[in-house]
Design a protein around this motif. Structure first.
Motif, PDB file in Angstrom:
ATOM      1  N   GLU A  79       0.828  -1.217   0.000  1.00 41.51           N
ATOM      2  CA  GLU A  79       0.000   0.000   0.000  1.00 41.51           C
ATOM      3  C   GLU A  79       0.858   1.261   0.000  1.00 41.51           C
ATOM      4  OE1 GLU A  79      -3.451   2.389   0.060  1.00 41.51           O
ATOM      5  OE2 GLU A  79      -3.163   0.293  -0.485  1.00 41.51           O
ATOM      6  N   ILE A  80       1.847   1.307   0.846  1.00 39.04           N
ATOM      7  CA  ILE A  80       2.665   2.512   0.985  1.00 39.04           C
ATOM      8  C   ILE A  80       3.571   2.730  -0.225  1.00 39.04           C
ATOM      9  CG2 ILE A  80       4.556   3.546   2.324  1.00 39.04           C
ATOM     10  CD1 ILE A  80       3.121   2.335   4.845  1.00 39.04           C
ATOM     11  N   TYR A  81       4.147   1.670  -0.741  1.00 35.28           N
ATOM     12  CA  TYR A  81       5.085   1.766  -1.874  1.00 35.28           C
ATOM     13  C   TYR A  81       4.445   1.345  -3.193  1.00 35.28           C
ATOM     14  CZ  TYR A  81       8.881   2.476   1.448  1.00 35.28           C
ATOM     15  OH  TYR A  81       9.709   2.986   2.427  1.00 35.28           O
ATOM     16  N   HIS A  82       3.148   1.564  -3.347  1.00 34.70           N
ATOM     17  CA  HIS A  82       2.420   1.061  -4.515  1.00 34.70           C
ATOM     18  C   HIS A  82       3.008   1.504  -5.851  1.00 34.70           C
ATOM     19  CE1 HIS A  82       0.310   4.932  -5.048  1.00 34.70           C
ATOM     20  NE2 HIS A  82       0.318   4.947  -3.726  1.00 34.70           N
ATOM     21  N   ASP A  83       3.742   2.621  -5.897  1.00 39.06           N
ATOM     22  CA  ASP A  83       4.340   3.096  -7.153  1.00 39.06           C
ATOM     23  C   ASP A  83       5.821   2.752  -7.273  1.00 39.06           C
ATOM     24  OD1 ASP A  83       1.987   4.206  -8.149  1.00 39.06           O
ATOM     25  OD2 ASP A  83       2.304   6.096  -7.091  1.00 39.06           O
ATOM     26  N   ASP A  84       6.354   1.992  -6.336  1.00 44.17           N
ATOM     27  CA  ASP A  84       7.774   1.652  -6.334  1.00 44.17           C
ATOM     28  C   ASP A  84       7.972   0.166  -6.654  1.00 44.17           C
ATOM     29  OD1 ASP A  84       8.607   4.254  -5.685  1.00 44.17           O
ATOM     30  OD2 ASP A  84       8.432   3.878  -3.543  1.00 44.17           O
ATOM     31  N   ASP A  85       9.170  -0.315  -6.382  1.00 45.60           N
ATOM     32  CA  ASP A  85       9.524  -1.716  -6.611  1.00 45.60           C
ATOM     33  C   ASP A  85       8.767  -2.598  -5.613  1.00 45.60           C
ATOM     34  OD1 ASP A  85      10.707  -4.175  -7.039  1.00 45.60           O
ATOM     35  OD2 ASP A  85      12.732  -3.539  -6.470  1.00 45.60           O
ATOM     36  N   LEU A  86       7.895  -3.430  -6.136  1.00 42.82           N
ATOM     37  CA  LEU A  86       7.117  -4.337  -5.285  1.00 42.82           C
ATOM     38  C   LEU A  86       7.516  -5.792  -5.498  1.00 42.82           C
ATOM     39  CD1 LEU A  86       3.565  -2.714  -5.557  1.00 42.82           C
ATOM     40  CD2 LEU A  86       5.246  -2.475  -3.718  1.00 42.82           C
ATOM     41  N   SER A  87       8.746  -5.998  -5.919  1.00 39.47           N
ATOM     42  CA  SER A  87       9.233  -7.368  -6.092  1.00 39.47           C
ATOM     43  C   SER A  87       9.370  -8.036  -4.732  1.00 39.47           C
ATOM     44  CB  SER A  87      10.586  -7.358  -6.801  1.00 39.47           C
ATOM     45  OG  SER A  87      11.574  -6.774  -5.970  1.00 39.47           O
ATOM     46  N   SER A  88       9.338  -9.361  -4.738  1.00 40.42           N
ATOM     47  CA  SER A  88       9.501 -10.091  -3.480  1.00 40.42           C
ATOM     48  C   SER A  88      10.872  -9.801  -2.872  1.00 40.42           C
ATOM     49  CB  SER A  88       9.289 -11.591  -3.682  1.00 40.42           C
ATOM     50  OG  SER A  88      10.161 -12.099  -4.654  1.00 40.42           O
ATOM     51  N   MET A  89      11.860  -9.508  -3.707  1.00 38.28           N
ATOM     52  CA  MET A  89      13.193  -9.156  -3.213  1.00 38.28           C
ATOM     53  C   MET A  89      13.156  -7.835  -2.437  1.00 38.28           C
ATOM     54  SD  MET A  89      16.398  -9.973  -2.955  1.00 38.28           S
ATOM     55  CE  MET A  89      16.897 -11.054  -4.258  1.00 38.28           C
ATOM     56  N   ALA A  90      12.493  -6.824  -2.997  1.00 38.38           N
ATOM     57  CA  ALA A  90      12.397  -5.517  -2.330  1.00 38.38           C
ATOM     58  C   ALA A  90      11.622  -5.635  -1.020  1.00 38.38           C
ATOM     59  CB  ALA A  90      11.738  -4.497  -3.259  1.00 38.38           C
ATOM     60  N   ILE A  91      10.514  -6.367  -1.061  1.00 42.71           N
ATOM     61  CA  ILE A  91       9.708  -6.533   0.151  1.00 42.71           C
ATOM     62  C   ILE A  91      10.497  -7.331   1.191  1.00 42.71           C
ATOM     63  CG2 ILE A  91       7.588  -7.507   1.097  1.00 42.71           C
ATOM     64  CD1 ILE A  91       6.295  -6.952  -1.694  1.00 42.71           C
ATOM     65  N   ALA A  92      11.209  -8.352   0.748  1.00 40.83           N
ATOM     66  CA  ALA A  92      12.004  -9.172   1.667  1.00 40.83           C
ATOM     67  C   ALA A  92      13.079  -8.342   2.358  1.00 40.83           C
ATOM     68  CB  ALA A  92      12.633 -10.339   0.921  1.00 40.83           C
ATOM     69  N   GLN A  93      13.639  -7.359   1.664  1.00 36.51           N
ATOM     70  CA  GLN A  93      14.644  -6.499   2.295  1.00 36.51           C
ATOM     71  C   GLN A  93      14.016  -5.687   3.417  1.00 36.51           C
ATOM     72  OE1 GLN A  93      16.266  -4.364  -1.076  1.00 36.51           O
ATOM     73  NE2 GLN A  93      17.862  -5.904  -1.387  1.00 36.51           N
ATOM     74  N   SER A  94      12.780  -5.249   3.228  1.00 35.70           N
ATOM     75  CA  SER A  94      12.096  -4.501   4.274  1.00 35.70           C
ATOM     76  C   SER A  94      11.752  -5.401   5.462  1.00 35.70           C
ATOM     77  CB  SER A  94      10.824  -3.861   3.716  1.00 35.70           C
ATOM     78  OG  SER A  94      10.144  -3.152   4.718  1.00 35.70           O
ATOM     79  N   VAL A  95      11.309  -6.615   5.169  1.00 34.65           N
ATOM     80  CA  VAL A  95      10.941  -7.563   6.218  1.00 34.65           C
ATOM     81  C   VAL A  95      12.181  -8.137   6.905  1.00 34.65           C
ATOM     82  CG1 VAL A  95       9.731  -9.756   6.665  1.00 34.65           C
ATOM     83  CG2 VAL A  95       8.787  -8.158   5.017  1.00 34.65           C
ATOM     84  N   GLU A  96      13.325  -8.028   6.222  1.00 35.66           N
ATOM     85  CA  GLU A  96      14.575  -8.669   6.632  1.00 35.66           C
ATOM     86  C   GLU A  96      14.373 -10.179   6.705  1.00 35.66           C
ATOM     87  OE1 GLU A  96      16.638  -6.878   9.944  1.00 35.66           O
ATOM     88  OE2 GLU A  96      17.165  -5.159   8.703  1.00 35.66           O
ATOM     89  N   SER A  97      13.899 -10.685   5.569  1.00 32.82           N
ATOM     90  CA  SER A  97      13.667 -12.105   5.407  1.00 32.82           C
ATOM     91  C   SER A  97      14.126 -12.486   4.008  1.00 32.82           C
ATOM     92  CB  SER A  97      12.177 -12.405   5.600  1.00 32.82           C
ATOM     93  OG  SER A  97      11.949 -13.790   5.583  1.00 32.82           O
ATOM     94  N   ASN A  98      13.649 -13.618   3.526  1.00 31.09           N
ATOM     95  CA  ASN A  98      14.039 -14.030   2.181  1.00 31.09           C
ATOM     96  C   ASN A  98      12.841 -13.951   1.241  1.00 31.09           C
ATOM     97  OD1 ASN A  98      12.759 -16.779   1.862  1.00 31.09           O
ATOM     98  ND2 ASN A  98      13.916 -17.098   3.750  1.00 31.09           N
ATOM     99  N   PRO A  99      13.095 -13.761  -0.043  1.00 28.91           N
ATOM    100  CA  PRO A  99      12.004 -13.618  -1.005  1.00 28.91           C
ATOM    101  C   PRO A  99      11.063 -14.824  -1.050  1.00 28.91           C
ATOM    102  CG  PRO A  99      14.072 -12.925  -1.993  1.00 28.91           C
ATOM    103  CD  PRO A  99      14.413 -13.547  -0.670  1.00 28.91           C
ATOM    104  N   GLY A 100      11.582 -16.018  -0.778  1.00 30.36           N
ATOM    105  CA  GLY A 100      10.742 -17.206  -0.771  1.00 30.36           C
ATOM    106  C   GLY A 100       9.651 -17.125   0.290  1.00 30.36           C
ATOM    107  N   LEU A 101      10.003 -16.664   1.484  1.00 28.10           N
ATOM    108  CA  LEU A 101       9.016 -16.493   2.547  1.00 28.10           C
ATOM    109  C   LEU A 101       7.981 -15.459   2.130  1.00 28.10           C
ATOM    110  CD1 LEU A 101       8.211 -16.928   5.680  1.00 28.10           C
ATOM    111  CD2 LEU A 101       9.252 -14.680   5.884  1.00 28.10           C
ATOM    112  N   VAL A 102       8.443 -14.363   1.559  1.00 33.33           N
ATOM    113  CA  VAL A 102       7.528 -13.317   1.113  1.00 33.33           C
ATOM    114  C   VAL A 102       6.561 -13.881   0.072  1.00 33.33           C
ATOM    115  CG1 VAL A 102       7.382 -11.126  -0.156  1.00 33.33           C
ATOM    116  CG2 VAL A 102       9.050 -11.398   1.687  1.00 33.33           C
TER     117      VAL A 102
END
Length: 145
Positions: A18-41
């Motif tokens: 929701e907050i970054y709807h116009d930015d990079d929404l890849s599982s990699m980008a989200i995983a960096q925010s969560v501090e997890s891995n893209p597979g979990l995301v």
């Protein structure tokens, strides 16, 4: 004892989308925010998709929340990602010959059911929109300090 972070990570993912709807929404980008891995995301996003809370398309990094965040409760998210829907768990390995061991499970089942009902009732009142608003407010306070 191991605690599940699925609910907090799922809320994190939805808030990020929701907050970054116009930015990079890849599982990699989200995983960096969560501090997890893209597979979990991706697994959590699949559960959110199956629950009808998130829309995704294979091959694109453009997930979208399917409903207004004000119409998504914390309980909706919890039910989407938690496979074991009980907050509290009983140790089933107790000595049935002992007064405590022979009765503790049923005693706790009733008490835990009361807690579960109260928690779910409260979770139903907390919306994704309110959580996102709080995130934005905290960020504004943090950046002004």
């Amino acid at each position: 004892m191991r605690y599940s972070h699925k609910l907090s990570d799922a809320v994190h993912i939805l808030a990020y989308v929701e907050i970054y709807h116009d930015d990079d929404l890849s599982s990699m980008a989200i995983a960096q925010s969560v501090e997890s891995n893209p597979g979990l995301v991706r697994r959590l996003m699949a559960a959110l998709r199956a629950a009808g809370l998130l829309a995704t398309q294979r091959g694109t990094a453009a997930p979208e929340i399917t409903r207004d965040p004000a119409d998504i409760s914390l309980l909706d998210i919890y039910r989407a990602v938690e496979t074991n829907d009980h907050l509290l768990h009983i140790d089933d390995k107790t000595n049935p010959q002992c007064i405590v061991g022979g009765n503790i499970q049923e005693t706790l089942r009733e008490a835990y059911a009361t807690v579960q009902t109260a928690a779910e009732t409260q979770m139903a009142t907390i919306t994704l929109a309110s959580l996102i608003a709080d995130i934005r407010q905290r960020e504004q306070q943090r950046t002004q300090s």
